[in-house]
Structures are given as structure tokens and as C-alpha cells.
Scaffold this motif. Structure first.
Motif, PDB file in Angstrom:
ATOM      1  N   THR A 108       4.306  85.466 -15.296  1.00  0.00           N
ATOM      2  CA  THR A 108       4.688  86.480 -14.305  1.00  0.00           C
ATOM      3  C   THR A 108       4.903  87.838 -14.964  1.00  0.00           C
ATOM      4  OG1 THR A 108       5.696  84.865 -12.814  1.00  0.00           O
ATOM      5  CG2 THR A 108       6.467  87.128 -12.644  1.00  0.00           C
ATOM      6  N   GLN A 109       4.427  88.893 -14.309  1.00  0.00           N
ATOM      7  CA  GLN A 109       4.656  90.263 -14.762  1.00  0.00           C
ATOM      8  C   GLN A 109       5.901  90.819 -14.063  1.00  0.00           C
ATOM      9  OE1 GLN A 109       2.733  92.656 -16.882  1.00  0.00           O
ATOM     10  NE2 GLN A 109       4.716  93.656 -16.610  1.00  0.00           N
ATOM     11  N   LEU A 110       6.886  91.243 -14.869  1.00  0.00           N
ATOM     12  CA  LEU A 110       8.114  91.820 -14.327  1.00  0.00           C
ATOM     13  C   LEU A 110       8.147  93.322 -14.601  1.00  0.00           C
ATOM     14  CD1 LEU A 110      10.819  89.179 -15.388  1.00  0.00           C
ATOM     15  CD2 LEU A 110       9.600  89.373 -13.210  1.00  0.00           C
TER      16      LEU A 110
ATOM     17  N   GLU B 126       3.093  90.654  -4.442  1.00  0.00           N
ATOM     18  CA  GLU B 126       4.273  91.049  -5.214  1.00  0.00           C
ATOM     19  C   GLU B 126       5.522  90.869  -4.359  1.00  0.00           C
ATOM     20  OE1 GLU B 126       4.472  94.837  -7.784  1.00  0.00           O
ATOM     21  OE2 GLU B 126       5.737  95.312  -6.049  1.00  0.00           O
TER      22      GLU B 126
ATOM     23  N   ILE C 180       5.590  90.775 -19.505  1.00  0.00           N
ATOM     24  CA  ILE C 180       5.059  89.512 -19.002  1.00  0.00           C
ATOM     25  C   ILE C 180       5.885  88.375 -19.596  1.00  0.00           C
ATOM     26  CG2 ILE C 180       3.061  87.982 -18.916  1.00  0.00           C
ATOM     27  CD1 ILE C 180       1.268  90.389 -19.067  1.00  0.00           C
TER      28      ILE C 180
ATOM     29  N   ILE D 152       8.274  91.661  -9.012  1.00  0.00           N
ATOM     30  CA  ILE D 152       7.798  90.394  -9.570  1.00  0.00           C
ATOM     31  C   ILE D 152       6.359  90.175  -9.121  1.00  0.00           C
ATOM     32  CG2 ILE D 152       8.192  87.912  -9.674  1.00  0.00           C
ATOM     33  CD1 ILE D 152      11.101  88.442  -8.963  1.00  0.00           C
ATOM     34  N   GLN D 153       5.430  90.198 -10.064  1.00  0.00           N
ATOM     35  CA  GLN D 153       4.019  89.952  -9.766  1.00  0.00           C
ATOM     36  C   GLN D 153       3.630  88.585 -10.322  1.00  0.00           C
ATOM     37  OE1 GLN D 153       1.486  91.851  -8.009  1.00  0.00           O
ATOM     38  NE2 GLN D 153       0.820  89.722  -8.159  1.00  0.00           N
ATOM     39  N   PRO D 154       3.505  87.566  -9.469  1.00  0.00           N
ATOM     40  CA  PRO D 154       3.148  86.228  -9.956  1.00  0.00           C
ATOM     41  C   PRO D 154       1.769  86.241 -10.615  1.00  0.00           C
ATOM     42  CG  PRO D 154       3.927  86.155  -7.685  1.00  0.00           C
ATOM     43  CD  PRO D 154       3.692  87.595  -8.015  1.00  0.00           C
ATOM     44  N   PRO D 155       1.494  85.268 -11.475  1.00  0.00           N
ATOM     45  CA  PRO D 155       0.156  85.177 -12.073  1.00  0.00           C
ATOM     46  C   PRO D 155      -0.894  84.883 -11.005  1.00  0.00           C
ATOM     47  CG  PRO D 155       1.487  83.246 -12.604  1.00  0.00           C
ATOM     48  CD  PRO D 155       2.396  84.220 -11.961  1.00  0.00           C
TER      49      PRO D 155
ATOM     50  N   VAL E 120      11.195  82.614 -12.704  1.00  0.00           N
ATOM     51  CA  VAL E 120       9.815  83.015 -12.403  1.00  0.00           C
ATOM     52  C   VAL E 120       8.855  81.947 -12.925  1.00  0.00           C
ATOM     53  CG1 VAL E 120      10.342  85.483 -12.462  1.00  0.00           C
ATOM     54  CG2 VAL E 120       9.628  84.324 -14.554  1.00  0.00           C
ATOM     55  N   ASP E 121       7.612  82.077 -12.502  1.00  0.00           N
ATOM     56  CA  ASP E 121       6.562  81.185 -13.000  1.00  0.00           C
ATOM     57  C   ASP E 121       6.006  81.727 -14.310  1.00  0.00           C
ATOM     58  OD1 ASP E 121       6.154  79.262 -10.610  1.00  0.00           O
ATOM     59  OD2 ASP E 121       6.116  81.241  -9.693  1.00  0.00           O
TER      60      ASP E 121
END
Length: 273
Positions: free
Chosen positions: A91-93, A77, A132, A67-70, A87-88
Motif C-alpha cells: 500500500t502507498q501511504l 483511494e 510504500i 491510502i492507495q491500495p496495491p 493496510v495491505d
């Protein structure tokens, strides 16, 4: 008589102690105690619902979800090991799925009509793919010819900043021909972070025609660093005596912008010196 009374106590007293102990244990049954520092907190286990395990396809052995938050939230991560998650927005999953046996294909099928085809490792047992997430969505995992139950991705939307006007103080300076000093103070807060806060003065003739979109003060204030979630708004205005007339007035509003790009503007306040 005394002998019978003594025998009665010898028999009855242990029975009474056992009954009291049983009542004590019964009253305490179902309570769990957790210690935090010097404070003891007691919770009834009846209110601690056991989380139901997810239903995975039999062919799936493990999941590691990156999970990479914006950027407006965090550069860090984190990892998750379930298909359901929150997620927010933005967010890139990245899904990393391991299967028990080699399979020919795997994909994520979303209810918005999109499909993410997962890429395989040479042995056909490790599958990777990303997406995303901007809005809530449900999806299923397809492994070979098997299709999983529906999983849910919930999205936490960024909230715009909150602004409060705390105080407006007017001080008259008799030594400088009745000039006025106006102290305007407020507070801005945001769930993730602020990039700019300010008190904006507007000419009295433009109070009704001062759109936020046309105001240069909307630009971010680079003086605020990442992680500042609360910041005071402060402005001191000196009005010379010539500007303090019976029909004069001072109008202003409060403005704040967060790391996501949302900005909030308060109502327009007017002071009649």
C-alpha cells in the motif's frame, strides 16, 4: 376487618408496583438495543470497550492520511485520520499533516532506520510525504524539535488461493467400445481475486517430475475479471477404449492463481480406470 384489609391493599399495592418497576429497571440497566430491520439485537455496554484516543503532539492540528491500495486489490483511494492503521502489503501511504503554528521541519522516523522528510507548504503549516508499506513497522512523527510517541502500521498479507477437489465422476460408455468419460470438478477461492483456475493433466510417466514452475498452465487466465473471489474448476476427459487398460491411470492436479501473483497447486490425484 374488611376495612383494615382494604386500607392495607391501598397502601401495599403501590409499594409493590414501585418495587417491581425498580427491579425491572435494575435488570435492564447497562443494556443497549440496536434495531436492524425487524430484528432487535441487545448488547451489554460493558463489552463495548471505548477506544483510547491517540496521543498527538500539541503542535499537530489535523491529519489526513491517503491510502492507495496495491493494484491487485483496488484502484480506489481512501482516507484515514489516525497515525495507527492496518493496510495491505504494497500500500502507498501519503501523510498530510497540519500544524497549529509554522514550523521549520517535520519528518516521519521509522524503526527500520528509514526517515521520510515531509515537504512544507509556503506558510510552514502543511506537511506532506509518502511511503510504500511492505511489512509491519512502527514510527514517530517529528515536528520541529518535538518527537511523538510510537505509532504502529500493521500489514495484512495476501493469502494464496484455496483449492478444493469436490468430485471425480467416471462414466463408462458401452456404445463406444467401453470408452470412459471422467468429470473432474473443484472450487478455488481467494481473499481478493483470482486470475486463473484450471485442472491440469499430467502424463503418467511425469507424475513425480512435474514442477509447477515449469508448467505453462501457471500463466494467468485473462478470462477472469477483477473481483472474482470464487470460481469453479471443471474438466471433462474422454479416454478411448485403447487407453483403458488394467495398468493405465490418469493423473491430474488443480491450480489457481490470484491477483497478487500467488498460486496454489493441489496434491496430484491419480485415477485407475
Amino acid at each position: 376487618m374488611r376495612r383494615y384489609y382494604t386500607k392495607f391493599l391501598m397502601v401495599a399495592l403501590p409499594v409493590m408496583i414501585l418495587l417491581a418497576a425498580g427491579v425491572f429497571l435494575y435488570m435492564g440497566k447497562g443494556n443497549a438495543t440496536a434495531l436492524s430491520g425487524n430484528n432487535a439485537v441487545t448488547r451489554d455496554v460493558a463489552f463495548c470497550a471505548v477506544e483510547k484516543p491517540e496521543q498527538w503532539l500539541l503542535g499537530i492540528q489535523a491529519l489526513s492520511l491517503a491510502i492507495q491500495p496495491p493494484p491487485y486489490i483496488s484502484p480506489d483511494e481512501r482516507r484515514w485520520h489516525k497515525f495507527n492503521l492496518s493496510v495491505d502489503a504494497g500500500t502507498q501511504l501519503a501523510w498530510h499533516i497540519s500544524t497549529r503554528q509554522p514550523v521549520k521541519c517535520a519528518a516521519l522516523v521509522f524503526d527500520d532506520g528509514s526517515t521520510v522528510k515531509l515537504k512544507s507548504s509556503p506558510d510552514g503549516k502543511c506537511w506532506n510525504g509518502g511511503k510504500i508499506i511492505h511489512s509491519p513497522v512502527t514510527y514517530r512523527v517529528r515536528v520541529g524539535h518535538q518527537l511523538s510517541t510510537a505509532y504502529s502500521i500493521k500489514v495484512i498479507k495476501d493469502m494464496p488461493p484455496v483449492i478444493h477437489l469436490k468430485n471425480v465422476g467416471v462414466i463408462r460408455n458401452r456404445e463406444r467400445s467401453d470408452s470412459l468419460k471422467v468429470n473432474i470438478s473443484g472450487m478455488a477461492a481467494d481473499d481478493y481475486g483470482l486470475t486463473g483456475v484450471r485442472v491440469v493433466l499430467i502424463p503418467s510417466s511425469d507424475v513425480k517430475n512435474s514442477p509447477v514452475s515449469g508448467d505453462t498452465s501457471v500463466a494467468p487466465d485473462k478470462s477472469l475479471g477483477r473481483g472474482i473471489t470464487r470460481h469453479p474448476l471443471q474438466r471433462v476427459v474422454i479416454l478411448p477404449a485403447v487407453a483403458v487398460q488394467p495398468d493405465s491411470k490418469l493423473s491430474f492436479y488443480l491450480l489457481a492463481r490470484d491477483t497478487y501473483g500467488h498460486y496454489s497447486r493441489s496434491a496430484t490425484y491419480t485415477i485407475h480406470p
